[in-house]
Write an enzyme that holds these catalytic residues in place. Structure first.
Site, PDB file in Angstrom:
ATOM      1  N   GLY A 293       0.775  -1.238   0.000  1.00 39.71           N
ATOM      2  CA  GLY A 293       0.000   0.000   0.000  1.00 39.71           C
ATOM      3  C   GLY A 293       0.802   1.282   0.000  1.00 39.71           C
ATOM      4  O   GLY A 293       0.317   2.322   0.439  1.00 39.71           O
TER       5      GLY A 293
ATOM      6  N   HIS B 186       0.680   0.810 -13.582  1.00 38.26           N
ATOM      7  CA  HIS B 186       1.453  -0.345 -14.061  1.00 38.26           C
ATOM      8  C   HIS B 186       2.945  -0.024 -13.936  1.00 38.26           C
ATOM      9  O   HIS B 186       3.375   1.055 -14.344  1.00 38.26           O
ATOM     10  CB  HIS B 186       1.100  -0.646 -15.523  1.00 38.26           C
ATOM     11  CG  HIS B 186       1.767  -1.887 -16.028  1.00 38.26           C
ATOM     12  ND1 HIS B 186       1.329  -3.149 -15.705  1.00 38.26           N
ATOM     13  CD2 HIS B 186       2.873  -2.059 -16.814  1.00 38.26           C
ATOM     14  CE1 HIS B 186       2.124  -4.049 -16.269  1.00 38.26           C
ATOM     15  NE2 HIS B 186       3.066  -3.409 -16.943  1.00 38.26           N
TER      16      HIS B 186
ATOM     17  N   GLU C  94       6.224   6.302  -9.087  1.00 40.13           N
ATOM     18  CA  GLU C  94       4.867   5.764  -8.958  1.00 40.13           C
ATOM     19  C   GLU C  94       4.036   6.627  -8.021  1.00 40.13           C
ATOM     20  O   GLU C  94       2.870   6.912  -8.294  1.00 40.13           O
ATOM     21  CB  GLU C  94       4.910   4.335  -8.400  1.00 40.13           C
ATOM     22  CG  GLU C  94       5.461   3.300  -9.336  1.00 40.13           C
ATOM     23  CD  GLU C  94       5.370   1.880  -8.782  1.00 40.13           C
ATOM     24  OE1 GLU C  94       5.692   0.951  -9.520  1.00 40.13           O
ATOM     25  OE2 GLU C  94       4.975   1.706  -7.613  1.00 40.13           O
TER      26      GLU C  94
END
Length: 209
Positions: A14, A125, A195
């Site tokens: 997470g 992704h 990310e």
């Protein structure tokens, strides 16, 4: 206009969920989204602890929890995906969710949820799509494939989720170099901070479209 009510789908640690939580907290009332629900397809995901600490409601929708152990064991991969996807859709409807972020969720969504939230679901992704996408391409498997292919760069992609796995419109890409001697771990460490930025940008994109 109110804040965009968002559900975040998770499977593991997470860290990307945390990036979304941190941004929402930092921005306060200025943040255009509100995470109203976290759904995990894995009962032991550390992401659920992050949700709990942030005071965000969460549910567990694994094949076992949705179908029961015996049925899950006798179901095909597609049957399990559909059952989990349908349970997630019901949760999202119950919480008034308007957008969904897949933040490292390993369930490939299928069925009605894709129609109900068309153009309202984004996925992160861990590679530069359209390369290194599709079924089985997740986590370390992606980074290993990138290194083995001799690619000079990698990164991450935020894309809209459609019925084609990893095939939706690309919204955001962040690039990092692949260095000589890289391992899947060292490459991931370079990609991870990108990310965290990309996932916030992706959700802000949904807020503005």
């Amino acid at each position: 206009m109110g804040k965009l009510k968002t559900a975040v789908l998770v499977s593991g640690g997470g860290t990307n969920l945390q990036a979304l939580i941190d941004y929402e907290k930092e921005q306060g009332e200025e943040c255009p989204y509100e995470i109203v629900l976290v759904i995990s397809d894995h009962k032991d995901a550390y992401a659920l602890e992050r949700a709990g600490k942030a005071g965000i409601p969460f549910t567990i929708r694994s094949p076992y929890s949705v179908l029961g152990k015996e049925t899950a064991l006798n179901s095909t991969r597609d049957e399990k995906r559909l059952a989990v996807s349908n349970a997630m859709l019901e949760d999202c409807k119950n919480f008034g969710v308007q957008a969904i972020v897949e933040a490292g969720c390993l369930t490939v969504l299928s069925g009605d949820i894709l129609d109900y939230y068309e153009n309202r679901i984004i996925n992160l992704h861990p590679a530069l799509l359209p390369k290194f996408g599709g079924v089985g391409m997740w986590g370390h498997a992606v980074h290993e494939a990138v290194i083995n292919s001799g690619e000079k760069e990698s990164g991450c992609t935020i894309h809209l989720v459609t019925k084609e796995c990893d095939g939706g419109k690309i919204l955001i890409q962040k690039k990092v170099p692949v260095l000589e001697g890289d391992t899947p771990d060292s490459l991931y460490e370079r990609i991870a901070p990108e990310e965290h930025k990309a996932i916030v940008e992706g959700l802000l994109y949904l807020c503005n479209h």
